[in-house]
Enzyme design. Structure first.
Site, PDB file in Angstrom:
ATOM      1  N   ASP A 540       4.216  -1.616   2.479  1.00 38.09           N
ATOM      2  CA  ASP A 540       5.358  -0.746   2.753  1.00 38.09           C
ATOM      3  C   ASP A 540       5.450   0.264   1.618  1.00 38.09           C
ATOM      4  O   ASP A 540       5.438  -0.109   0.437  1.00 38.09           O
ATOM      5  CB  ASP A 540       6.650  -1.553   2.849  1.00 38.09           C
ATOM      6  CG  ASP A 540       7.824  -0.675   3.242  1.00 38.09           C
ATOM      7  OD1 ASP A 540       7.931  -0.354   4.435  1.00 38.09           O
ATOM      8  OD2 ASP A 540       8.609  -0.314   2.332  1.00 38.09           O
ATOM      9  N   LEU A 541       5.491   1.567   1.964  1.00 38.59           N
ATOM     10  CA  LEU A 541       5.506   2.615   0.948  1.00 38.59           C
ATOM     11  C   LEU A 541       6.878   2.683   0.281  1.00 38.59           C
ATOM     12  O   LEU A 541       7.918   2.633   0.963  1.00 38.59           O
ATOM     13  CB  LEU A 541       5.159   3.967   1.568  1.00 38.59           C
ATOM     14  CG  LEU A 541       3.807   4.053   2.293  1.00 38.59           C
ATOM     15  CD1 LEU A 541       3.582   5.454   2.817  1.00 38.59           C
ATOM     16  CD2 LEU A 541       2.661   3.645   1.366  1.00 38.59           C
ATOM     17  N   ASP A 583       6.568   3.912   7.641  1.00 38.69           N
ATOM     18  CA  ASP A 583       5.716   3.867   6.449  1.00 38.69           C
ATOM     19  C   ASP A 583       5.159   2.481   6.219  1.00 38.69           C
ATOM     20  O   ASP A 583       4.830   2.104   5.093  1.00 38.69           O
ATOM     21  CB  ASP A 583       6.489   4.337   5.223  1.00 38.69           C
ATOM     22  CG  ASP A 583       7.723   3.476   4.948  1.00 38.69           C
ATOM     23  OD1 ASP A 583       8.041   2.624   5.801  1.00 38.69           O
ATOM     24  OD2 ASP A 583       8.352   3.658   3.889  1.00 38.69           O
TER      25      ASP A 583
END
Length: 656
Positions: A540-541, A583
């Site tokens: 997960d960004l 994301d």
């Protein structure tokens, strides 16, 4: 000569007024015809015998030339004097033919030298007289002049071969047989041999064309003489018939009408007059136009009134022929039936017994043949206009015809396929079983449908939909195969595109959630079977939302694409990198030997993603949270593995 013949014929007519004398005159003329035809046959036989001997001589010359070249070529390799002597023996034929030609071109012809030359050229001694006779009488003919010219050119070209042989002998015996020089001589020998072959073919073609011309002229002369004598015989016979049959003419006319009209049930026959009156007609003619016998007896049927106006000019030409020859050539027209329908017919007519106003006409109904022609024309139009490629073959798959669309799709013409559809159909199957299944159906005369991946003339692989239909005759016997091909490249490309977008993320072109779950299930099955391990990384960004808020979604989308590219470059080819949405990314690491590789890979991925990005002139920094799940340590099914990786990622994000 024609005037003298006419005067002689006039004197004979004055001296032979009686019927017996005229019969004797006819017999004499036919005897003359026989004698003339025998003479023409004799001359024709000599001509064809002459052509035959020259064709045979050309064959002997060609064989000797090829032998000479062959032996000379062997000599260049073996350097064995035996091969050179064999070459010289072979050239004896060409030398003999050359001497014969020189003797024939002298004035007057040196027959003895020509005979000796032809015999040296291995021609049969019995044929030499025919060859000299043919040359003497036809040397000024256009075809013979061409043949003589080609003969001379061949002699000149073979003289070059002779000179080449002498040079080769000097090279071998005196100059050390240098390989490069001998190779050059061999190439010159090959070139000369090809030129000689071309001249031989052209010489045979000229002789053949000349033979056809001679045959045509002979037959025309024979036919002309025959027609001349027949015309004279017909004229004299007509005079005799007038003297003998004048008193029986009316009876013959009546019998002719009755026999002609009543005995025919396949063609329409009428007895007619120039004014259009039809005296009588057979039943077939009446049925053809839907009239009955009452219409005929009442005078309702008139051949002029049932003829459409556009055919009046053609009828006038036929009447002119009748007045000149007593008969007319058959021609097509239409007649108006009783119910107004136009009926196409083929007709021919003749005057009766020298009459100039009354005769008999014969009609053939062309309705069925015209309908068949229309069907054939329609079929040909459909065949040529079809956008599908069509190939028609016989039961043995020999090609009869292909349409333009077939050539447009594949690039192959009928000549490219060598008239055989077997290779085209046998190539392009998925496997040998599919090919054999098609063969079995075709051998049984059954239909087949399937897809082939063909290499077309351009070299490209083209997917084709192929349908093979059978054509049977009225006895249910297989007569043809109709092979229809359709280019399905666009359809296949569209299917592949739909398949791709169904399993890939539209923004990053990474596998999507559906494809990831499929791959994960396959990895579980493989790991269970091989007792191996694999890992699932959940990513997960970090700080991605501020990028969208600060720079816009366009920059955010490009950032996701850059992240996808870095993830692909950081993983192995066998690994599956997926964008789940937003994301979030997930990576399936398959077939791991141990967990040591994972400990090295996670920092590498983290470092790669966290390096700065430059997008649209903006320098962007983001982070990433990674969660790890191992099979079978953290789960043995897809759901538990994904959940464990997801929870691990959130734990990492919470601790940052």
């Amino acid at each position: 000569m024609g005037t003298q013949f006419a005067r002689t014929f006039a004197r004979l007519r004055q001296r032979t007024r009686s019927t017996v004398a005229k019969v004797l005159l006819i017999i004499s003329m036919f005897v003359g015809i026989c004698i003339a035809l025998v003479a023409l046959v004799y001359i024709q036989g000599n001509i064809f015998d002459g052509v035959r001997t020259y064709v045979r001589g050309e064959g002997l010359w060609a064989k000797a030339q090829k032998d000479a070249v062959l032996y000379l070529t062997h000599y260049s390799y073996t350097q064995n004097d035996v091969d050179f002597q064999r070459y010289r023996a072979a050239t004896s034929v060409m030398e003999g033919d050359h001497r014969a030609r020189q003797a024939l071109l002298t004035t007057p012809i040196d027959e003895q030298a020509a005979k000796l030359g032809f015999i040296q050229g291995l021609n049969d001694e019995r044929d030499t007289d025919s060859m000299i006779w043919f040359f003497r009488h036809f040397q000024s003919n256009h075809y013979m002049q061409q043949a003589i010219q080609l003969w001379g050119l061949a002699d000149q070209r073979f003289a070059f071969v002779v000179q080449l042989a002498e040079n080769m002998r000097i090279e071998i015996n005196q100059l050390g047989a240098r390989p490069e020089v001998l190779a050059q001589y061999r190439q010159q020998l090959i070139d000369a041999n090809e030129e000689l072959l071309s001249l031989e073919i052209e010489f045979s073609a000229v002789l053949s064309e000349g033979a056809r011309w001679v045959k045509q002229m002979t037959w025309l002369i024979s036919l002309g003489a025959l027609l001349l004598f027949i015309s004279i015989g017909i004229f004299a016979s007509r005079q005799i018939i007038r003297n003998i049959a004048r008193s029986e003419r009316l009876l013959q006319i009546s019998e002719s009408r009755f026999t002609s009209l009543k005995n025919s049930d396949t063609i329409g026959i009428i007895s007619w007059q120039l004014d259009g009156t039809i005296h009588d007609a057979n039943d077939h003619f009446l049925q053809m136009l839907n009239f009955d016998r009452a219409d005929l007896t009442s005078g309702l049927i008139n051949w002029r009134s049932i003829t459409p106006p556009e055919y009046e000019t053609r009828d006038a030409i036929a009447i002119a022929e009748l007045e000149q020859f007593g008969r007319c050539q058959q021609y097509e027209k239409q007649l108006i039936s009783k119910n107004g329908v136009l009926v196409p017919v083929m007709l021919a007519a003749s005057f009766l017994n020298g009459s100039k106003h009354e005769g008999v006409a014969y009609f053939m109904d062309l309705t069925a043949s015209k309908q068949a022609e229309d069907k054939l024309r329609l079929a040909a139009t459909v065949f040529n206009a079809s956008t599908d490629g069509i190939m028609i073959t016989d039961p043995l798959l020999s090609i009869i015809s292909i349409n333009q669309a077939f050539t447009h799709v594949t690039g192959f013409t009928q000549q490219d396929l060598h008239g055989d559809a077997n290779d085209f159909l046998n190539d392009g199957h998925n496997n040998d079983d599919a090919r054999q299944a098609m063969r079995n159906l075709l051998q049984q005369g059954e239909q087949w449908q399937g897809e082939l991946l063909k290499t077309v003339k351009s070299g490209d692989l083209l997917p084709l939909s192929v349908r093979i239909n059978t054509v049977r005759n009225e006895h249910d016997r297989l007569t043809h195969f109709v092979i229809v091909i359709t280019d399905i490249a666009e359809r296949k490309a569209e299917e592949e595109y739909l398949r791709h977008i169904a399993h890939h993320d539209a923004l990053t072109n990474l596998p999507n959630r559906v494809l990831f779950h499929t791959k994960l299930e396959q990895a579980i099955v493989h790991a269970q079977r091989t007792q191996s391990i694999f890992a699932v990384l959940f990513l997960d960004l970090d700080n991605f939302k501020p990028v969208n808020d600060s720079f816009g979604h366009d920059v955010g989308d490009k950032l996701l694409q850059e992240v996808a590219m870095r993830l692909r470059s950081s993983t192995r080819h066998m690994d599956t990198t997926t964008r789940l949405g937003g994301d979030e990314f997930v990576i399936l690491l398959e077939r791991l030997a141990n967990t040591h590789n994972i400990a090295q890979l996670v920092p590498k991925i983290t470092q790669t993603i966290c390096e700065p990005y430059t997008i649209n002139g903006h320098q962007i920094h983001i982070g990433v949270s990674v969660g790890l799940a191992l099979y079978p340590e953290n789960g043995t099914d897809a759901k538990s593995l994904i959940n464990h990786a997801d929870q691990a990622m959130y734990s990492m994000k919470k601790n940052q």
